[in-house]
Design a protein around this motif. Structure first.
Motif, short mmCIF file in Angstrom:
data_model
loop_
_atom_site.label_atom_id
_atom_site.label_comp_id
_atom_site.label_asym_id
_atom_site.label_seq_id
_atom_site.Cartn_x
_atom_site.Cartn_y
_atom_site.Cartn_z
N ASP A 58 0.84 -1.21 0.00
CA ASP A 58 0.00 0.00 0.00
C ASP A 58 0.87 1.26 0.00
OD1 ASP A 58 -2.35 -1.44 -0.04
OD2 ASP A 58 -2.72 -1.25 2.12
N GLN A 59 1.93 1.24 0.78
CA GLN A 59 2.85 2.37 0.85
C GLN A 59 3.54 2.58 -0.50
OE1 GLN A 59 2.86 4.31 3.39
NE2 GLN A 59 4.56 5.65 2.92
N ILE A 60 4.00 1.50 -1.13
CA ILE A 60 4.64 1.59 -2.45
C ILE A 60 3.68 2.20 -3.46
CG2 ILE A 60 5.41 0.18 -4.41
CD1 ILE A 60 6.72 -1.72 -2.36
N VAL A 61 2.45 1.72 -3.48
CA VAL A 61 1.46 2.22 -4.44
C VAL A 61 1.19 3.70 -4.20
CG1 VAL A 61 -0.97 2.03 -5.14
CG2 VAL A 61 0.41 -0.04 -4.87
N LYS A 62 0.98 4.10 -2.96
CA LYS A 62 0.69 5.50 -2.65
C LYS A 62 1.86 6.41 -3.03
CE LYS A 62 -2.56 4.57 1.07
NZ LYS A 62 -2.73 4.49 2.52
N GLN A 63 3.07 5.99 -2.70
CA GLN A 63 4.24 6.82 -3.01
C GLN A 63 4.51 6.88 -4.50
OE1 GLN A 63 7.29 5.22 -0.45
NE2 GLN A 63 6.44 6.24 1.35
#
Length: 173
Positions: A58-63
């Motif tokens: 989720d963090q990878i996608v958001k960033q």
């Protein structure tokens, strides 16, 4: 957990470096990476394989969505994609191991010998990353691979409707 992520990005100098830099700066490892232009020469599809739990992904996608060159990003993990990877492997097959080698090829009909030189066979195989790993492991039980090259995973979401056309229209306006 192995995760498959597809990113559509503008086909411009430095776009790949910015995505890879974001991964590197945050300590995320990329296990496999492929990039090529799509049917629209202004857009590339970057497909990568990484490992992480839901929170990390989720963090990878958001960033990644914050990067200027990224048009769309999608987590294709969990059967939501058709994926393929190419393997080319070179191995020496002794005469005694030849029946086991042939049996291995028969169990994997997408594998075929592309060259034989002095007992060294070069085999090409295409399948999902998991299938490539399994094929390599089975070959290693017959003969030790001398060297191999893997293309990295290419993937598209399952379904009949291309989602890309709507994205391309949004980018061109």
């Amino acid at each position: 957990m192995r995760r498959l992520i597809s990113i559509l990005l503008q086909n411009e100098a430095g776009a790949l470096a910015r995505v890879a830099g974001m991964f590197s700066a945050r300590g995320y490892n990329i296990d496999s990476l492929t990039v090529a232009a799509t049917h629209d020469a202004t857009v590339s599809r970057l497909t990568l394989v990484t490992v992480g739990d839901d929170a990390v992904i989720d963090q990878i996608v958001k960033q990644s969505r914050k990067l200027i060159d990224v048009i769309e990003i999608e987590d294709l993990t969990g059967g939501g994609a058709i994926e393929s990877e190419l393997l080319i492997v070179r191995l020496h097959v002794a005469d005694a191991a030849l029946p086991g080698f042939v049996a291995c090829l028969r169990r994997h009909p997408r594998a075929h010998v592309v060259e034989i030189v002095a007992g060294v066979r070069t085999v090409e195989y295409a399948g999902s990353g998991v299938e490539v790993d399994e094929f390599l492991a089975e070959l290693a039980r017959v003969s030790r691979p001398l060297e191999f090259a893997r293309s990295g995973t290419a993937a598209l979401p399952r379904g009949s409707a291309p989602r890309f056309d709507a994205l391309a229209a949004a980018v061109s306006t």
